[in-house]
Design a protein around this motif. Structure first.
Motif, PDB file in Angstrom:
ATOM      1  N   CYS A  96       0.836  -1.199   0.000  1.00 37.27           N
ATOM      2  CA  CYS A  96       0.000   0.000   0.000  1.00 37.27           C
ATOM      3  C   CYS A  96       0.868   1.244   0.000  1.00 37.27           C
ATOM      4  CB  CYS A  96      -0.922  -0.042   1.222  1.00 37.27           C
ATOM      5  SG  CYS A  96      -2.129   1.270   1.218  1.00 37.27           S
ATOM      6  N   LEU A 107      -6.344  -2.350  -8.573  1.00 31.59           N
ATOM      7  CA  LEU A 107      -5.986  -2.738  -7.214  1.00 31.59           C
ATOM      8  C   LEU A 107      -6.490  -4.149  -6.955  1.00 31.59           C
ATOM      9  CD1 LEU A 107      -7.318   0.502  -5.488  1.00 31.59           C
ATOM     10  CD2 LEU A 107      -4.992   0.089  -6.270  1.00 31.59           C
ATOM     11  N   VAL A 152      -5.193  -3.930   0.436  1.00 37.84           N
ATOM     12  CA  VAL A 152      -4.511  -3.878  -0.871  1.00 37.84           C
ATOM     13  C   VAL A 152      -3.305  -4.813  -0.841  1.00 37.84           C
ATOM     14  CG1 VAL A 152      -3.198  -2.442  -2.481  1.00 37.84           C
ATOM     15  CG2 VAL A 152      -5.244  -1.524  -1.364  1.00 37.84           C
TER      16      VAL A 152
END
Length: 163
Positions: A96, A107, A152
């Motif tokens: 991230c 993403l 993420v």
């Protein structure tokens, strides 16, 4: 024009790929807001899943996309997602680091300890994404708040995208 040093014939012109911008990807993704969620869906009318959204956005922008359906829902399908994405995109971040990101990036997320979700980055003054999410039942625009940012796993930039 350059000439071949061996034959003296003109070299062929280099292949010029169709170039799109990340902002075009982001803008096109926004046109799908409200389209129903449907696992393995690949149409506005029938619905899309998270990867189907990315596939259709790229196709709308004139890109050829190799796509496969039939991925099991609600299972850890990390390898399958990465394999599909890496046909059309390059890894730019494992984690991230939003300063590396730009609109139109894809993403990839972990969700409930499994890796199986994707969204397209939108940057209109803040970090947001467009994604087709089973929990909302449709394609939505959503802020990338702390819970999403923590999930993420990887960020990809589609091949041929200029900043």
């Amino acid at each position: 024009m350059t000439r071949s040093p061996v034959s003296g014939a003109p070299d062929p012109e280099p292949y010029l790929a169709f170039v799109i911008t990340g902002q075009q990807i982001a803008d096109q993704a926004l046109t799908y807001l409200g389209v129903p969620y449907h696992h393995d869906g690949r149409s506005r009318e029938g619905g899309v899943d998270c990867l189907g959204l990315a596939v259709l956005v790229l196709q709308d922008l004139g890109q050829e996309v190799q796509d496969r359906v039939g991925v099991p829902q609600h299972q850890d399908i990390w390898g399958e997602i990465v394999e599909r994405v890496e046909l059309h995109a390059s890894l730019i971040d494992e984690g991230c680091h939003p300063l590396l990101w730009m609109p139109g990036d894809l993403l990839l997320f972990r969700e409930r300890l499994m890796h199986h979700h994707a969204g397209i980055l939108i940057m209109d003054g803040s970090l947001e994404m467009v994604h087709s999410y089973s929990s909302s039942g449709m394609v939505v625009r959503q802020p990338l708040d702390e819970p999403w940012l923590r999930r993420v796993s990887r960020v990809y930039r589609f091949n041929g995208v200029e900043s």
